[in-house]
Design a protein around this motif. Structure first.
Motif, short mmCIF file in Angstrom:
data_model
loop_
_atom_site.label_atom_id
_atom_site.label_comp_id
_atom_site.label_asym_id
_atom_site.label_seq_id
_atom_site.Cartn_x
_atom_site.Cartn_y
_atom_site.Cartn_z
N ALA A 17 17.98 12.64 -12.01
CA ALA A 17 18.95 11.59 -12.33
C ALA A 17 20.26 12.19 -12.83
O ALA A 17 21.36 11.73 -12.47
N MET A 18 20.17 13.24 -13.65
CA MET A 18 21.39 13.90 -14.14
C MET A 18 22.15 14.56 -13.00
O MET A 18 23.38 14.46 -12.92
N ALA A 19 21.43 15.23 -12.11
CA ALA A 19 22.09 15.90 -10.98
C ALA A 19 22.77 14.88 -10.07
O ALA A 19 23.90 15.10 -9.63
N ILE A 20 22.10 13.79 -9.80
CA ILE A 20 22.68 12.74 -8.95
C ILE A 20 23.90 12.14 -9.63
O ILE A 20 24.95 11.96 -9.00
N SER A 21 23.80 11.84 -10.92
CA SER A 21 24.93 11.27 -11.67
C SER A 21 26.13 12.21 -11.69
O SER A 21 27.26 11.78 -11.47
N LEU A 22 25.88 13.48 -11.96
CA LEU A 22 26.98 14.45 -11.99
C LEU A 22 27.61 14.61 -10.61
O LEU A 22 28.83 14.72 -10.48
N ASN A 23 26.77 14.60 -9.57
CA ASN A 23 27.27 14.72 -8.21
C ASN A 23 28.16 13.53 -7.86
O ASN A 23 29.24 13.71 -7.29
N LEU A 24 27.70 12.32 -8.19
CA LEU A 24 28.50 11.13 -7.92
C LEU A 24 29.79 11.12 -8.74
O LEU A 24 30.87 10.82 -8.21
N PHE A 25 29.69 11.47 -10.01
CA PHE A 25 30.87 11.52 -10.88
C PHE A 25 31.90 12.48 -10.31
O PHE A 25 33.09 12.16 -10.20
N GLU A 26 31.43 13.66 -9.94
CA GLU A 26 32.36 14.67 -9.42
C GLU A 26 32.98 14.25 -8.09
O GLU A 26 34.18 14.44 -7.88
N SER A 27 32.19 13.67 -7.22
CA SER A 27 32.73 13.29 -5.91
C SER A 27 33.70 12.11 -6.01
O SER A 27 34.65 12.02 -5.25
N ILE A 28 33.48 11.23 -6.98
CA ILE A 28 34.34 10.05 -7.12
C ILE A 28 35.59 10.34 -7.95
O ILE A 28 36.70 9.98 -7.58
N TYR A 29 35.42 11.01 -9.09
CA TYR A 29 36.53 11.16 -10.03
C TYR A 29 37.22 12.51 -10.02
O TYR A 29 38.38 12.61 -10.40
N ILE A 30 36.52 13.57 -9.63
CA ILE A 30 37.12 14.90 -9.70
C ILE A 30 37.33 15.49 -8.31
O ILE A 30 38.03 16.48 -8.15
N GLY A 31 36.78 14.87 -7.30
CA GLY A 31 36.72 15.41 -5.95
C GLY A 31 37.99 15.95 -5.34
O GLY A 31 37.96 16.94 -4.62
N ASN A 32 39.13 15.36 -5.61
CA ASN A 32 40.35 15.77 -4.92
C ASN A 32 41.34 16.52 -5.80
O ASN A 32 42.51 16.63 -5.47
N ILE A 33 40.88 17.06 -6.91
CA ILE A 33 41.78 17.79 -7.81
C ILE A 33 42.18 19.14 -7.22
O ILE A 33 43.33 19.54 -7.29
N PHE A 34 41.21 19.84 -6.62
CA PHE A 34 41.45 21.18 -6.11
C PHE A 34 41.67 21.13 -4.59
O PHE A 34 41.11 20.29 -3.91
N PRO A 35 42.46 22.06 -4.07
CA PRO A 35 42.70 22.07 -2.61
C PRO A 35 41.49 22.57 -1.84
O PRO A 35 40.57 23.17 -2.41
N PHE A 36 41.49 22.33 -0.52
CA PHE A 36 40.47 22.81 0.41
C PHE A 36 39.08 22.27 0.11
O PHE A 36 38.09 22.87 0.52
N GLY A 37 38.97 21.18 -0.61
CA GLY A 37 37.67 20.61 -0.90
C GLY A 37 36.87 21.36 -1.95
O GLY A 37 35.67 21.16 -2.08
N ILE A 38 37.53 22.22 -2.71
CA ILE A 38 36.85 22.98 -3.76
C ILE A 38 36.44 22.02 -4.87
O ILE A 38 37.24 21.19 -5.31
N ARG A 39 35.19 22.13 -5.30
CA ARG A 39 34.69 21.30 -6.39
C ARG A 39 34.09 22.18 -7.47
O ARG A 39 33.75 23.34 -7.23
N ILE A 40 33.93 21.64 -8.64
CA ILE A 40 33.42 22.40 -9.78
C ILE A 40 31.94 22.74 -9.57
O ILE A 40 31.52 23.86 -9.88
N GLY A 41 31.16 21.81 -9.09
CA GLY A 41 29.73 22.05 -8.90
C GLY A 41 28.93 21.67 -10.13
O GLY A 41 28.00 22.38 -10.52
N LEU A 42 29.28 20.54 -10.73
CA LEU A 42 28.61 20.11 -11.95
C LEU A 42 27.10 19.94 -11.76
O LEU A 42 26.31 20.30 -12.63
N ALA A 43 26.70 19.42 -10.61
CA ALA A 43 25.27 19.21 -10.37
C ALA A 43 24.51 20.53 -10.24
O ALA A 43 23.30 20.57 -10.48
N ASN A 44 25.22 21.59 -9.90
CA ASN A 44 24.56 22.89 -9.80
C ASN A 44 24.11 23.40 -11.16
O ASN A 44 23.18 24.21 -11.25
#
Length: 166
Positions: A17-44
């Motif tokens: 549940a935490m991994a899914i929540s972090l993944n959704l949070f990151e894809s919705i709210y943080i997803g487009n901050i970095f160029p080239f589709g780079i993401r933080i990887g919170l769910a990792n």
């Protein structure tokens, strides 16, 4: 003291549940901050914690559930986004299993997984869209993968240290 199967199941379910929540949070709210589709990887972070606390099988469950349920919730199940995410998770999970068996540090494991996740996604894009030149984006992804891997590794290491105190 050995953990009961029920308690173990509950913990792994909460980690999913935490991994899914972090993944959704990151894809919705943080997803487009970095160029080239780079993401933080919170769910990792959750995958790293899971393999350290419970083992390989549970980490695989958390990672696969994160991809399936996360894409299902976003309405992207079995679309190109799903396969790209699955490619990244499969390759990063293999890398995590290998680094875990080699008893590598959590930070090193995190960096290797981050790089492999990016490579897995690029390989799926190359196959899915028949675009071999997409490999050219890898140096840019590595510029993001390495520092993000260090960050998620540090967070995971500190989280595990704090959890052992409980």
């Amino acid at each position: 003291m050995k953990m009961s199967e029920t308690k173990r199941f509950v913990y792994v379910t909460m980690l999913c549940a935490m991994a899914i929540s972090l993944n959704l949070f990151e894809s919705i709210y943080i997803g487009n901050i970095f160029p080239f589709g780079i993401r933080i990887g919170l769910a990792n972070i959750i995958a790293l914690i899971t393999i350290e606390m419970f083992g390989i099988k549970e980490m695989l469950v958390v990672n696969v559930m994160r991809v399936f349920i996360g894409n299902l919730i976003r309405g992207l199940i079995f679309g190109s986004t799903f396969w790209i995410a699955l490619g990244g998770v499969v390759l990063s999970s293999i890398a995590l299993i290998i680094t875990h068996k080699l008893k590598s540090s959590l930070i090193f494991s995190s960096v290797v997984c981050s790089v492999m996740h990016s490579l897995g996604q690029v390989l799926v894009v190359i196959m899915f869209y028949n675009q071999p030149r997409m490999i050219a984006i890898m140096p840019y992804l590595l510029l993001g993968s390495i520092p993000m891997g260090v960050i998620t590794g540090i967070v995971s290491k500190n989280a595990l240290r704090l959890m052992k105190k409980i």
